[in-house]
Design an enzyme around this catalytic site. Structure first.
Site, PDB file in Angstrom:
ATOM      1  N   GLU A 171       0.791  -1.228   0.000  1.00  0.00           N
ATOM      2  CA  GLU A 171       0.000   0.000   0.000  1.00  0.00           C
ATOM      3  C   GLU A 171       0.825   1.280   0.000  1.00  0.00           C
ATOM      4  O   GLU A 171       0.464   2.246   0.673  1.00  0.00           O
ATOM      5  CB  GLU A 171      -0.943  -0.024   1.201  1.00  0.00           C
ATOM      6  CG  GLU A 171      -0.263   0.052   2.597  1.00  0.00           C
ATOM      7  CD  GLU A 171       0.150  -1.289   3.195  1.00  0.00           C
ATOM      8  OE1 GLU A 171       0.357  -2.255   2.429  1.00  0.00           O
ATOM      9  OE2 GLU A 171       0.273  -1.365   4.427  1.00  0.00           O
ATOM     10  N   HIS A 227      -7.951  -3.896  -1.503  1.00  0.00           N
ATOM     11  CA  HIS A 227      -7.237  -4.018  -0.230  1.00  0.00           C
ATOM     12  C   HIS A 227      -6.205  -2.893  -0.073  1.00  0.00           C
ATOM     13  O   HIS A 227      -6.179  -2.192   0.937  1.00  0.00           O
ATOM     14  CB  HIS A 227      -6.570  -5.390  -0.135  1.00  0.00           C
ATOM     15  CG  HIS A 227      -5.809  -5.593   1.132  1.00  0.00           C
ATOM     16  ND1 HIS A 227      -6.375  -6.163   2.252  1.00  0.00           N
ATOM     17  CD2 HIS A 227      -4.535  -5.269   1.485  1.00  0.00           C
ATOM     18  CE1 HIS A 227      -5.482  -6.188   3.227  1.00  0.00           C
ATOM     19  NE2 HIS A 227      -4.346  -5.659   2.783  1.00  0.00           N
ATOM     20  N   GLU A 228      -5.366  -2.722  -1.093  1.00  0.00           N
ATOM     21  CA  GLU A 228      -4.310  -1.700  -0.975  1.00  0.00           C
ATOM     22  C   GLU A 228      -4.920  -0.299  -0.923  1.00  0.00           C
ATOM     23  O   GLU A 228      -4.435   0.576  -0.208  1.00  0.00           O
ATOM     24  CB  GLU A 228      -3.285  -1.823  -2.108  1.00  0.00           C
ATOM     25  CG  GLU A 228      -2.652  -3.216  -2.266  1.00  0.00           C
ATOM     26  CD  GLU A 228      -2.202  -3.878  -0.966  1.00  0.00           C
ATOM     27  OE1 GLU A 228      -1.905  -3.168   0.008  1.00  0.00           O
ATOM     28  OE2 GLU A 228      -2.174  -5.130  -0.916  1.00  0.00           O
ATOM     29  N   HIS A 280      -6.122   0.539   2.541  1.00  0.00           N
ATOM     30  CA  HIS A 280      -5.056   0.999   3.436  1.00  0.00           C
ATOM     31  C   HIS A 280      -4.906   2.521   3.425  1.00  0.00           C
ATOM     32  O   HIS A 280      -4.343   3.087   4.365  1.00  0.00           O
ATOM     33  CB  HIS A 280      -3.715   0.386   3.026  1.00  0.00           C
ATOM     34  CG  HIS A 280      -3.414  -0.945   3.638  1.00  0.00           C
ATOM     35  ND1 HIS A 280      -3.310  -1.144   4.987  1.00  0.00           N
ATOM     36  CD2 HIS A 280      -3.174  -2.161   3.059  1.00  0.00           C
ATOM     37  CE1 HIS A 280      -3.003  -2.425   5.221  1.00  0.00           C
ATOM     38  NE2 HIS A 280      -2.928  -3.061   4.069  1.00  0.00           N
ATOM     39  N   ASP A 316       8.848 -10.831   9.536  1.00  0.00           N
ATOM     40  CA  ASP A 316       8.709 -11.628   8.299  1.00  0.00           C
ATOM     41  C   ASP A 316       8.519 -13.118   8.602  1.00  0.00           C
ATOM     42  O   ASP A 316       7.925 -13.836   7.810  1.00  0.00           O
ATOM     43  CB  ASP A 316       9.953 -11.489   7.411  1.00  0.00           C
ATOM     44  CG  ASP A 316      10.036 -10.104   6.778  1.00  0.00           C
ATOM     45  OD1 ASP A 316       8.992  -9.421   6.700  1.00  0.00           O
ATOM     46  OD2 ASP A 316      11.145  -9.713   6.379  1.00  0.00           O
TER      47      ASP A 316
HETATM   48  N1  BES Z   1       0.901  -4.460   3.662  1.00  0.00           N
HETATM   49  C1  BES Z   1       0.595  -5.729   3.125  1.00  0.00           C
HETATM   50  C2  BES Z   1       1.810  -6.488   2.671  1.00  0.00           C
HETATM   51  C3  BES Z   1       2.837  -6.679   3.761  1.00  0.00           C
HETATM   52  C4  BES Z   1       2.478  -7.046   5.043  1.00  0.00           C
HETATM   53  C5  BES Z   1       4.161  -6.497   3.485  1.00  0.00           C
HETATM   54  C6  BES Z   1       3.442  -7.215   6.024  1.00  0.00           C
HETATM   55  C7  BES Z   1       5.120  -6.662   4.469  1.00  0.00           C
HETATM   56  C8  BES Z   1       4.763  -7.024   5.739  1.00  0.00           C
HETATM   57  C9  BES Z   1      -0.410  -5.635   1.988  1.00  0.00           C
HETATM   58  O1  BES Z   1      -1.375  -4.661   2.192  1.00  0.00           O
HETATM   59  C10 BES Z   1      -1.142  -6.945   1.887  1.00  0.00           C
HETATM   60  O2  BES Z   1      -1.762  -7.310   2.846  1.00  0.00           O
HETATM   61  N2  BES Z   1      -1.064  -7.619   0.743  1.00  0.00           N
HETATM   62  C11 BES Z   1      -1.767  -8.855   0.520  1.00  0.00           C
HETATM   63  C12 BES Z   1      -2.972  -8.552  -0.360  1.00  0.00           C
HETATM   64  C13 BES Z   1      -4.210  -9.308  -0.025  1.00  0.00           C
HETATM   65  C14 BES Z   1      -4.584  -9.320   1.419  1.00  0.00           C
HETATM   66  C15 BES Z   1      -5.369  -8.861  -0.883  1.00  0.00           C
HETATM   67  C16 BES Z   1      -0.823  -9.807  -0.209  1.00  0.00           C
HETATM   68  O3  BES Z   1       0.283  -9.398  -0.546  1.00  0.00           O
HETATM   69  O4  BES Z   1      -1.163 -10.957  -0.394  1.00  0.00           O
HETATM   70 ZN    ZN Z   2      -2.674  -5.115   3.805  1.00  0.00          ZN
END
Ligand code: BES
Ligand code: ZN
Length: 612
Positions: free
Chosen positions: A281, A305-306, A309, A385
């Protein structure tokens, strides 16, 4: 003297920088950035000021007013997760200029060689900073509690261009002698063929939202405030423009639900297939995996989703990662509300169903470590992570949905708008949310066991599986699989990827390998263009001991670097009973490693290490 955040060396008694001015010289041959970061404090400060760093070389620290050196200390070795604290010693100073370079092991950065890009002609670099990777690009107080505004001046080789999660300040221009200060010698900065680009972010962001990409990037408008950018040529841009044509409708739906969109533009960047997430996001410029472009407009969920955010996350974020559910749980709820407006209730319920399944699977994954099933876990010493999971997303979603059921949708909508307006541009914790909830919904603590939801392990008894005709139909078809039944063509005629994903995930285990092969022979799931379907199928096939798909698994693991796909496939392989599968996992990783983002490399390494 105490830490403000278990994942940052930032000291709670030190002032937090409010603005960072960056000068960055990109050296593609060396895969490093030489740079300086000018940090501005709210007032003059005397004493130590601790900044987070990891995989950085620190050259000097300077008082920007006097040009005199600022003394600093920097331990000789670093923690693999948290890095090392750079301690500046200030005397009545309100700004510090730190001169540094990144190293090839800076984990936020993936450098792609021309051969690894779609154009095959130019190199590419991009960032992924969430959760604690920005400290590997520049020294900063790398905690979401420390919001800052920034400006950035980037020096690149032509014909590359840069994009940032920020506003472009001026058009690309020639470098000027002296403007880089101590960050980079003029001989490099002003060398022939270099170009300078400048950006600003004038709204305070948490550090994990810092983002850029540079390469042979082209763009196309898809809406009044949305332009899609991509490396990969006209065909990809065309497909992306079609896929994301609904962005403006979604922004309007979001504004109606959550209040004004505060970030000006909502641009999108489609990254190379190695991008480790589905979406990120980054404000004003969301980063997306190319795997969401399937030609069937299903990338909508990730975009929703993004986009969500922009309110729940970028406007209000968690103070530390222990409160991550405030970010992702609210966003999952907000995403489904947007999906409901633009794609209808059934689609939103289906997403809730997929999420419910995912949440239940996490309970299995963490059965020996129930701490990570809490909405508010203790993350002391834990690499975010390593424990990334659906819990903050789906248990967070369930908690908010539970509150919605208790007070009714109109009241909950009003509550949400007020919550966002009250805390926007702040980083808050769970207690702040609970206080606000109790103050605005009197008596809620007598109706819902708030403490159980927030502090308890597992799934509370008043969580709920979604009610949806399609969802129930799919689950009952999946259950019939154990009776030897495969769905008939007319039963699946209008299924899209999400229906298949839900079906595969609900097949009762253990699954008979020959029956799986029969299912695949009829519906070609292992070859689906939709990675969600393909990976769900391959994961099940591998964990059911079905060897026929090893070739397809290898191909997939070499095509994409999205961790949502790498995790289950590598995990299924290393859990395999046969040594052959573990060896396969190690060989594929050895061959594919260079194509993955450093964050994904780390995650796969830890999966393989746990089972070596
Ligand atoms: N912010 C997250 C991705 C993220 C989370 C990166 C924690 C690093 C650490 C992003 O908004 C997300 O949740 N992406 C999901 C999308 C889905 C829930 C629609 C993904 O990447 O799968
Ligand atoms: Zn997210």
């Amino acid at each position: 003297m105490a830490r403000l955040d278990p994942h940052s060396y930032t000291d709670s008694s030190h002032p937090l920088a409010t603005h960072v001015a960056l000068t960055l010289y990109f050296d593609f041959a060396a895969r490093t950035i030489q740079g300086s970061a000018l940090l501005t404090l709210p007032a003059a400060h005397t004493g130590p000021l601790i900044l987070d760093t990891r995989s950085l070389v620190i050259h000097s620290a300077v008082d920007p007013l006097s040009g005199k050196p600022i003394p600093f200390s920097f331990p000789a070795s670093e923690d693999p997760i948290f890095g090392r604290p750079l301690s500046l010693s200030l005397s009545a100073q309100s700004a510090a200029l730190v001169v540094f370079s990144t190293t090839p092991s800076s984990s936020a950065l993936q450098w792609l060689s021309p051969a690894q890009t779609a154009s095959k002609a130019h190199p590419f670099v991009y960032t992924q900073c969430q959760s604690i990777h920005v400290r590997s690009i520049f020294p900063c107080q790398d905690t979401p509690a420390a919001r800052f505004t920034f400006s950035a001046r980037l020096n690149l080789p032509r014909p590359l261009t840069a994009v940032m999660a920020a506003a472009r300040a001026v058009d690309p221009r020639d470098p000027t002698a002296g403007e880089a200060g101590p960050a980079c010698p003029d001989a490099l900065w002003c060398a022939p063929g270099r170009v300078v680009e400048e950006f600003v972010m004038d709204r305070p962001i948490p550090p994990y939202l810092f983002a850029f990409a540079a390469g042979d990037i082209a763009a196309r408008d898809v809406g009044p405030r949305t332009r899609v950018h991509a490396e990969g040529g006209a065909a990809l841009l065309d497909a992306a423009a079609r896929e994301f044509a609904g962005a403006e409708d979604m922004i309007r739906a979001g504004e109606a639900l959550f209040g004004p969109y505060e970030w000006g533009r909502f641009d999108l960047l489609v990254l190379p297939p190695s991008f480790p997430y589905g979406g990120m996001e980054n404000p004003m410029m969301v980063f997306l995996t190319p795997t969401v472009i399937k030609g069937d407009a299903s990338g909508a969920q990730v975009v929703a989703h993004e986009l969500a955010h922009s309110w729940t996350g970028n406007l209000i974020t968690n103070k530390t990662n222990e409160h991550f559910w405030l970010n992702e749980g609210f966003t999952t709820y907000a995403e489904r509300r947007i999906v409901e407006v633009v794609q209808g209730e059934e689609r939103a319920a289906l997403n809730t169903g997929i999420g419910w399944k995912g949440l239940n699977e996490e309970m299995e994954r963490f059965k020996d470590n129930m701490e990570f099933t809490k909405l508010k876990p203790n993350l002391d010493g834990i690499d975010p992570d390593d424990i990334y999971s659906q819990v903050p997303y789906e248990k967070g979603f369930q908690f908010l949905w539970r509150i919605e059921r208790q007070i009714g949708r109109p009241s909950f909508d009003e509550f949400l708008k007020k919550y966002i307006a009250t805390f926007k541009f702040q980083s808050i914790d769970t207690e702040t949310f609970l206080e606000f909830l109790k103050a605005n919904v009197p008596g809620i603590e007598n109706q819902i066991d708030l403490q159980l939801w927030v502090e308890g392990t597992g799934i509370p008894p008043d969580a709920m599986e979604p009610v949806s005709a399609i969802y129930s139909k799919i689950v009952s078809l999946a259950n019939e699989f154990k009776l030897g039944k495969i769905p008939k063509e007319d039963e699946v005629a209008d299924w899209s990827g999400q229906e298949w994903e839900l079906y595969i995930e609900n097949l009762p285990k253990p699954v008979d390998a020959s029956q799986l092969t029969a299912l695949d022979a009829r519906y070609r799931l292992s070859e689906s263009r939709d990675y969600e379907v393909k990976v769900a199928f391959l994961q099940l096939a591998v964990s059911s001991g079905c060897r026929d798909y090893h070739g397809e698994v290898e191909k997939t693991l070499k095509q994409v670097g999205r961790m949502k796909y790498l995790r289950p496939l590598y995990t299924a392989l290393v859990h395999g009973t046969a040594e052959e599968e573990k060896m396969l996992a190690r060989r594929i990783f050895a061959e594919a490693r260079d194509c993955y983002h450093p964050i994904a490399q780390g995650v796969v390494e830890s999966i393989l290490a746990k089972h070596s």
